[in-house]
Design an enzyme around this catalytic site. Structure first.
Site, PDB file in Angstrom:
ATOM      1  CD  GLU A 259      -2.699  -1.292   2.480  1.00  0.00           C
ATOM      2  OE1 GLU A 259      -3.924  -1.414   2.440  1.00  0.00           O
ATOM      3  OE2 GLU A 259      -2.039  -1.286   3.548  1.00  0.00           O
TER       4      GLU A 259
ATOM      5  CE  LYS B 220       0.697  -1.929   5.460  1.00  0.00           C
ATOM      6  NZ  LYS B 220      -0.706  -1.453   5.402  1.00  0.00           N
ATOM      7  CD  GLN B 221       1.058  -6.474   2.639  1.00  0.00           C
ATOM      8  OE1 GLN B 221       0.547  -5.663   3.382  1.00  0.00           O
ATOM      9  NE2 GLN B 221       0.487  -7.627   2.373  1.00  0.00           N
TER      10      GLN B 221
END
Length: 350
Positions: free
Chosen positions: A73, A179-180
């Site tokens: 995100e 973020k990931q």
């Protein structure tokens, strides 16, 4: 502070994620009744959505998916997010395969939702022409222009303070900090198979850029490092996942547990350490080991046939449930076997 309320609605990879869940359910269960009555209806409509969302780029002679937000995100409004594009391609091609497999059995469902031969032809067209990002040396760009972003804005060690500073400064759109592990989910969850060199390069690169601001990051990293036979990193990320709420690592556990993270811990053991993958044709294992572990045991069901798995540092044992009604097809490395009800297969680890 101005907040763009459209941002969450750009995460349309969720549409293909739902379809992937249906396909995964079918792979694990072989439930033709559900697929013919409900599953294929959902898959056909999902595919029609994606054919409406894909854009033809005549200059590059390919279909593209523009202006989305991936699982990362930190970077909204990107074009050709790798996770999204590969997921969509997976859904389109598997749906086409099942349409051919079921044939006329789906006539009623097609009539119900108005699915036409033209719809199916369009799915073929988009599936064949969809852009699947792959750069030089097997490096997969997370989205168009990702590798052009600054590497100097990296946050070392996934520090929470670094995350806060980056967020407050509004620098994520200029940085490769993620973020990931968006791209790594293709390896850990979708089991897409590329040469090991491609896998290693992308794991090394994206693990180094992942801030792990999401609790869902650790299980993906654990699975990927297990695939690479790197027990220290496998175990470290596994424990980050398992202890997320026990140690309140991200704060807020008093408001509810991270259920997805709890599932991730199970996945890190079963898919990661044991290397178990379910296929429509059976169950496969590529077992790894954690040197300081003694043993781990879990139970699963494939196409209605139950089995218990026990993994130690010496061997993998698979015991088919006595109540099974059919043979259990499985393979461990290069060894293939069909276990009778109540039979145990023992496979020494190299």
């Amino acid at each position: 502070m101005w907040i763009d309320v459209r941002h969450p609605f750009m995460q349309i990879h969720c549409v293909s994620d739902i379809a992937l869940s249906v396909l995964n359910y079918y792979t694990c269960t072989g439930d033709d009744a559900l697929m013919k009555d409900y599953g294929m209806e959902l898959l056909m409509d999902v595919c029609r959505y994606w054919t409406s969302r894909a854009v033809w780029n005549g200059e590059k002679n390919r279909y593209e998916i523009l202006q989305v937000t991936g699982t990362d995100e930190h970077h909204p409004y990107v074009d050709n997010n790798a996770y999204t594009n590969y997921s969509v391609h997976h859904v389109l091609t598997d749906t086409l395969r099942l349409l051919a497999q079921y044939g006329g059995l789906l006539d009623g469902v097609k009539a119900k939702i108005g699915f036409t031969a033209e719809d199916e032809a369009e799915i073929h067209q988009v599936a064949e022409g969809l852009y699947l990002p792959m750069g030089r040396g097997g490096m997969i760009p997370q989205f168009d222009g990702y590798f052009d972003l600054s590497r100097e804005l990296e946050v070392q060690g996934g520090s929470k303070s670094g995350y806060t500073q980056m967020k407050q400064a509004g620098l994520y759109n200029k940085s490769q900090v993620i973020k990931q592990p968006d791209v790594l989910m293709l390896f850990a969850y979708q089991n897409l198979e590329w040469p090991e060199q491609v896998y290693r390069r992308n794991l090394d690169y994206y693990q180094g850029r992942c801030e792990a601001a999401s609790s869902l990051s650790y299980c993906v990293h654990s699975i990927c490092f297990a695939d690479m036979d790197m027990p220290e990193s496998t175990y470290g990320y596994l424990m980050e996942t398992a202890e997320m709420d026990l140690k309140n690592m991200h704060g807020g556990t008093e408001n509810g547990v991270h259920s997805g993270c709890a599932t991730g811990a199970w996945m890190a053991v079963v898919r990661g350490v044991a290397g178990m993958k379910m296929r429509e044709s059976g169950v496969t294992f590529t077992p790894h080991f954690i040197p300081w572990w003694e043993e781990v045991t879990f139970h699963c069901v494939w196409h209605g046939q139950g089995y218990q798995v026990t993994l130690s540092n010496e061997e993998l044992r698979v015991c088919a449930d006595l109540q099974n009604s059919e043979l259990l097809p499985l393979s461990v490395g290069q060894t293939a076997q069909q276990l009778k009800p109540g039979e145990t297969g023992r496979y020494p680890l190299a």
